[in-house]
Design a protein around this motif. Structure first.
Motif, PDB file in Angstrom:
ATOM      1  N   MET A   1       0.720  -1.348   0.180  1.00  0.00           N
ATOM      2  CA  MET A   1      -0.032   0.015   0.239  1.00  0.00           C
ATOM      3  C   MET A   1       0.914   1.211   0.068  1.00  0.00           C
ATOM      4  O   MET A   1       2.076   1.280   0.665  1.00  0.00           O
ATOM      5  CB  MET A   1      -0.705   0.044   1.231  1.00  0.00           C
ATOM      6  CG  MET A   1      -2.203  -0.761   0.987  1.00  0.00           C
ATOM      7  SD  MET A   1      -3.251  -0.548   2.360  1.00  0.00           S
ATOM      8  CE  MET A   1      -3.231  -2.599   3.173  1.00  0.00           C
ATOM      9  N   GLU A   2       0.366   2.138  -0.623  1.00  0.00           N
ATOM     10  CA  GLU A   2       1.230   3.435  -0.923  1.00  0.00           C
ATOM     11  C   GLU A   2       1.475   4.078   0.334  1.00  0.00           C
ATOM     12  O   GLU A   2       2.824   4.657   0.673  1.00  0.00           O
ATOM     13  CB  GLU A   2       0.733   4.414  -2.313  1.00  0.00           C
ATOM     14  CG  GLU A   2       0.995   4.189  -3.450  1.00  0.00           C
ATOM     15  CD  GLU A   2       0.026   5.054  -4.450  1.00  0.00           C
ATOM     16  OE1 GLU A   2       0.078   6.255  -3.871  1.00  0.00           O
ATOM     17  OE2 GLU A   2      -0.293   4.462  -5.175  1.00  0.00           O
ATOM     18  N   ARG A   3       0.586   4.250   1.078  1.00  0.00           N
ATOM     19  CA  ARG A   3       0.653   4.966   2.370  1.00  0.00           C
ATOM     20  C   ARG A   3       1.879   4.337   3.263  1.00  0.00           C
ATOM     21  O   ARG A   3       2.489   5.072   3.646  1.00  0.00           O
ATOM     22  CB  ARG A   3      -0.741   4.921   3.013  1.00  0.00           C
ATOM     23  CG  ARG A   3      -1.678   6.057   2.914  1.00  0.00           C
ATOM     24  CD  ARG A   3      -1.175   7.457   3.239  1.00  0.00           C
ATOM     25  NE  ARG A   3      -0.872   7.680   4.665  1.00  0.00           N
ATOM     26  CZ  ARG A   3      -2.196   7.888   5.534  1.00  0.00           C
ATOM     27  NH1 ARG A   3      -3.147   7.822   5.086  1.00  0.00           N
ATOM     28  NH2 ARG A   3      -1.582   8.034   6.923  1.00  0.00           N
TER      29      ARG A   3
ATOM     30  N   GLU B  30       2.513  -9.964   7.320  1.00  0.00           N
ATOM     31  CA  GLU B  30       3.615 -10.158   6.381  1.00  0.00           C
ATOM     32  C   GLU B  30       4.159  -9.010   5.627  1.00  0.00           C
ATOM     33  O   GLU B  30       5.402  -8.791   5.832  1.00  0.00           O
ATOM     34  CB  GLU B  30       3.121 -10.990   5.206  1.00  0.00           C
ATOM     35  CG  GLU B  30       4.547 -11.704   4.423  1.00  0.00           C
ATOM     36  CD  GLU B  30       5.325 -12.938   5.411  1.00  0.00           C
ATOM     37  OE1 GLU B  30       4.647 -13.231   6.220  1.00  0.00           O
ATOM     38  OE2 GLU B  30       6.585 -12.722   5.126  1.00  0.00           O
ATOM     39  N   GLU B  31       3.206  -8.133   5.109  1.00  0.00           N
ATOM     40  CA  GLU B  31       3.853  -7.098   4.584  1.00  0.00           C
ATOM     41  C   GLU B  31       4.209  -5.798   5.403  1.00  0.00           C
ATOM     42  O   GLU B  31       4.884  -4.752   5.129  1.00  0.00           O
ATOM     43  CB  GLU B  31       2.882  -6.249   3.442  1.00  0.00           C
ATOM     44  CG  GLU B  31       1.377  -6.017   4.020  1.00  0.00           C
ATOM     45  CD  GLU B  31       0.567  -5.593   2.749  1.00  0.00           C
ATOM     46  OE1 GLU B  31       0.927  -4.682   2.054  1.00  0.00           O
ATOM     47  OE2 GLU B  31      -0.710  -5.884   2.826  1.00  0.00           O
ATOM     48  N   PRO B 267      -0.116   0.568  16.034  1.00  0.00           N
ATOM     49  CA  PRO B 267      -1.371   1.477  14.937  1.00  0.00           C
ATOM     50  C   PRO B 267      -1.212   1.000  13.795  1.00  0.00           C
ATOM     51  O   PRO B 267      -2.230   1.065  13.009  1.00  0.00           O
ATOM     52  CB  PRO B 267      -0.648   3.020  15.230  1.00  0.00           C
ATOM     53  CG  PRO B 267       0.120   2.913  16.739  1.00  0.00           C
ATOM     54  CD  PRO B 267       0.651   1.523  16.852  1.00  0.00           C
ATOM     55  N   ILE B 268       0.133   0.643  13.266  1.00  0.00           N
ATOM     56  CA  ILE B 268       0.347   0.341  11.794  1.00  0.00           C
ATOM     57  C   ILE B 268      -0.637  -0.962  11.576  1.00  0.00           C
ATOM     58  O   ILE B 268      -1.167  -1.105  10.674  1.00  0.00           O
ATOM     59  CB  ILE B 268       1.517   0.276  11.473  1.00  0.00           C
ATOM     60  CG1 ILE B 268       2.583   1.490  11.730  1.00  0.00           C
ATOM     61  CG2 ILE B 268       1.777  -0.301  10.078  1.00  0.00           C
ATOM     62  CD1 ILE B 268       3.653   1.405  11.184  1.00  0.00           C
ATOM     63  N   ILE B 269      -0.451  -1.922  12.630  1.00  0.00           N
ATOM     64  CA  ILE B 269      -1.124  -3.112  12.387  1.00  0.00           C
ATOM     65  C   ILE B 269      -2.458  -3.123  12.453  1.00  0.00           C
ATOM     66  O   ILE B 269      -3.399  -3.492  11.663  1.00  0.00           O
ATOM     67  CB  ILE B 269      -0.827  -4.209  13.517  1.00  0.00           C
ATOM     68  CG1 ILE B 269       0.774  -4.376  13.273  1.00  0.00           C
ATOM     69  CG2 ILE B 269      -1.827  -5.565  13.535  1.00  0.00           C
ATOM     70  CD1 ILE B 269       1.438  -5.259  14.471  1.00  0.00           C
ATOM     71  N   HIS B 275      -8.128  -0.739   7.415  1.00  0.00           N
ATOM     72  CA  HIS B 275      -8.010  -0.443   6.111  1.00  0.00           C
ATOM     73  C   HIS B 275      -8.508  -1.556   5.064  1.00  0.00           C
ATOM     74  O   HIS B 275      -9.128  -1.335   4.200  1.00  0.00           O
ATOM     75  CB  HIS B 275      -6.611   0.136   5.469  1.00  0.00           C
ATOM     76  CG  HIS B 275      -6.705   0.673   4.348  1.00  0.00           C
ATOM     77  ND1 HIS B 275      -6.742   2.329   4.430  1.00  0.00           N
ATOM     78  CD2 HIS B 275      -6.174   0.606   3.027  1.00  0.00           C
ATOM     79  CE1 HIS B 275      -6.777   2.527   3.325  1.00  0.00           C
ATOM     80  NE2 HIS B 275      -6.460   1.720   2.505  1.00  0.00           N
ATOM     81  N   LYS B 276      -8.011  -2.687   5.259  1.00  0.00           N
ATOM     82  CA  LYS B 276      -8.434  -3.852   4.506  1.00  0.00           C
ATOM     83  C   LYS B 276     -10.047  -4.198   4.642  1.00  0.00           C
ATOM     84  O   LYS B 276     -10.641  -4.662   3.674  1.00  0.00           O
ATOM     85  CB  LYS B 276      -7.880  -5.206   4.876  1.00  0.00           C
ATOM     86  CG  LYS B 276      -6.273  -5.157   4.355  1.00  0.00           C
ATOM     87  CD  LYS B 276      -5.792  -6.623   3.837  1.00  0.00           C
ATOM     88  CE  LYS B 276      -4.483  -7.216   4.765  1.00  0.00           C
ATOM     89  NZ  LYS B 276      -4.293  -8.427   4.713  1.00  0.00           N
TER      90      LYS B 276
END
Lengths: 375, 375
Positions: A1-3, B30-31, B267-269, B275-276
């Motif tokens: 994802m770009e963000r 993973e990403e 927070p990223i997780i 988002h998904k």
């Protein structure tokens, strides 16, 4: 994802630059990444197994034991856990102190990390701030006089083993002698060793530890050792910890931690680092930082930049820098000083570059001498 | 390293089995693994940028905003942060409540998670435990009578949005009507929504949220959404948060969190998962769990295993299981019950297998009826 790609790039750049925070960047946890596929949770007390079996309790116990050895904790009378960082460890230790001496007054120096005051407010504990010597160390005369005025209540002292701005170490031996002199029998000494505890063990003139008569010590794991996730260690005497033990049927565990759910990854990261380093590796790591700090001092001096550091410390104090330099190198700055911290990953090239930028910017930003009292 | 390989294998196996803890296992980060190369630290308040730039504050703000929308927080009067789990969120919310009403009494039901009582002890707050109805919900008559005896002090109520053992939801509308009836003007309602808050928004008859007049809500991120690292959300009104704001020069930030250093990975997780999924995906996730729960109820009943669940819940209560089954499936167990929680990753095959093991073990372990009061 770009963000997320953009964020990753920013994080990469910003990690490259910083010199002002006591955060090691040279950790390598590549081989631990598979653990992040699983919801590891070291629920509650690491020394009591719960029914939730996706944990790293065993590894955590070994980490705590290693620190118990390093800080000479009394045999069979220590306990601890891996926290989410230094602040939680301080909250936990002060909580133990309060349970032991509910009407105690907490004394700490003016250079103490702000989280101590925040924690004391959370815990509803009375406190008195003690004056600081110019180097950031507690003013012992003030401590003596202040305690002398409150000999009717228990004394809880927070000793900094490395203050945040100048890495000053409060002398536990002197503090103990003050308590003895005033015949304060009910006392509790907590050491906040966030960054400095490990450095002190290998470079200080009095190695910090339980043999000096302290009751608890906390340190951060993401600072000197290095971890992507902020973490820390709370190490206390078992007798004090037992006072707050509480039986909980839900997890089948005695929960004596503050947090309850705790990630099981941080203990693995610390275990992995300690296992690779050993005590010898830790000492070499400290030595490397001291050599870099010496290089930085010499380079600053040679270029006419006022600088100063405490003995055995890796933090170098310089005059407060202009905002652009503060932001680029992420230098923590107070009214009269900025600092750089010579963490293991700081290179001579980075120091040279910083010196170049400071001198290019001109000496106009250097404060008048009386505002930079260390010179 | 052999030790770590063995641990990884154990963790893998144990994750496969568990059905008794409300922890999603189907996350895929993973990403996001490249972020674990960097020491991300969202120091202090996520809405105030600090000089430590290796952070994910921006992402964190979006996560909080998304939950503010989900729980209908008042426009321009909300604040929050990503915590290390539900317990920290509860500690934080109760801290705000105490700062607002220092002499308030806290009321919570007997089915409340043990961490609430632990937190109240840390905060030094007075509390009264309210009786519980057989389904785990608060006994409102007891609440009414008890508050009626203490109308001279402010009232702080902790409402469970899903208790740990039966996923019972305390009815905030009824609680509010009791406060109105007794003309309690000084009140604070905190909702502990660790697992249940998200489920409730999509399956409850009264969607929980600030529109019902609550003051704060907390939930866990590693439970319904899923995350390898335990994490959570504390969502409060900004007015209450501002009361404890404290200026700190060290980080250049107003630190209104409990923790200080906070990992920037959680927070990223959460952002990545939200988002998904989007709101629609969250709803589908809840629906899937409800369908599995229905299947489990039918299968238990068909095989003669007493079972019961609250309306709109995904937690199924069965008689207390023998230790081997408790340990294998990691079933949280209290005196009169064990439970399974139909998290998104629980399959029909697993339920069939559990049923087979329970029935093989024989009905000798089923308690006499009066000890299993739901039937």
């Amino acid at each position: 994802m770009e963000r997320l790609d953009a964020l990753l790039k920013k994080v990469e750049n910003k990690t490259g630059d910083f010199m002002g925070y006591p955060v090691a960047k040279d950790f390598d946890i590549e081989e631990l990444l598979p653990f992040f596929k699983y919801p590891l949770n070291n629920l509650g007390d690491p020394f009591v197994d719960s029914t939730y079996a996706v944990n790293s309790n065993e590894i955590e116990r070994e980490v705590i034991e290693q620190f118990a050895d390093l800080f000479q904790a009394p045999k069979d009378n220590w306990w601890g856990y891996v926290t989410n960082g230094g602040s939680e460890g301080n909250l936990y230790s002060l909580y133990l102190a309060r349970e032991k001496y509910p009407n105690g007054i907490v004394y700490f120096s003016n250079s103490t990390h702000y989280s101590i005051r925040k924690n004391l407010h959370v815990l509803g504990m009375q406190c008195i701030t003690i004056r600081t010597q110019p180097n950031g160390e507690m003013d012992y005369k003030d401590l003596h006089q202040t305690i002398a005025q409150h000999r009717n209540v228990p004394v809880i002292v927070v000793a900094n083993i490395g203050t945040t701005m100048t890495e000053a170490v409060d002398d536990v031996i002197t503090i103990k002698s003050i308590l003895n002199d005033l015949a304060i029998q009910q006392n509790y000494i907590h050491c906040d060793g966030a960054l400095g505890a490990i450095i002190n063990v290998f470079s200080g003139k009095n190695k910090i530890g339980f043999h000096l008569g302290i009751d608890s010590i906390t340190l951060s794991g993401h600072k000197f050792i290095g971890s992507p996730i902020p973490c820390g260690i709370a190490l206390v005497t078992k007798a004090n910890r037992d006072r707050i033990a509480m039986s909980i049927s839900y997890t089948g565990s005695l929960d004596t931690t503050i947090t309850g759910s705790r990630n099981g990854h941080s203990p693995i990261i610390l275990w992995h680092a300690l296992h690779k380093l050993g005590d010898n590796g830790l000492k070499q790591r400290v030595d490397k930082c001291l050599i870099t700090a010496q290089y930085a001092m010499e380079t600053f001096a040679k270029n006419g930049i006022p600088c100063w550091k405490n003995e055995g410390a890796i933090t170098i104090v310089i005059p407060p820098q202009p905002v652009e330099i503060q932001q680029k190198w992420q230098l923590a700055t107070e009214e009269f000083m900025s600092h750089i911290i010579c963490m293991p990953n700081i290179s001579r090239e980075q120091i040279d570059l910083l010196v170049k930028e400071i001198t290019q910017d001109g000496s106009k930003n250097f404060p008048i001498k009386e505002k930079f009292p260390f010179l």
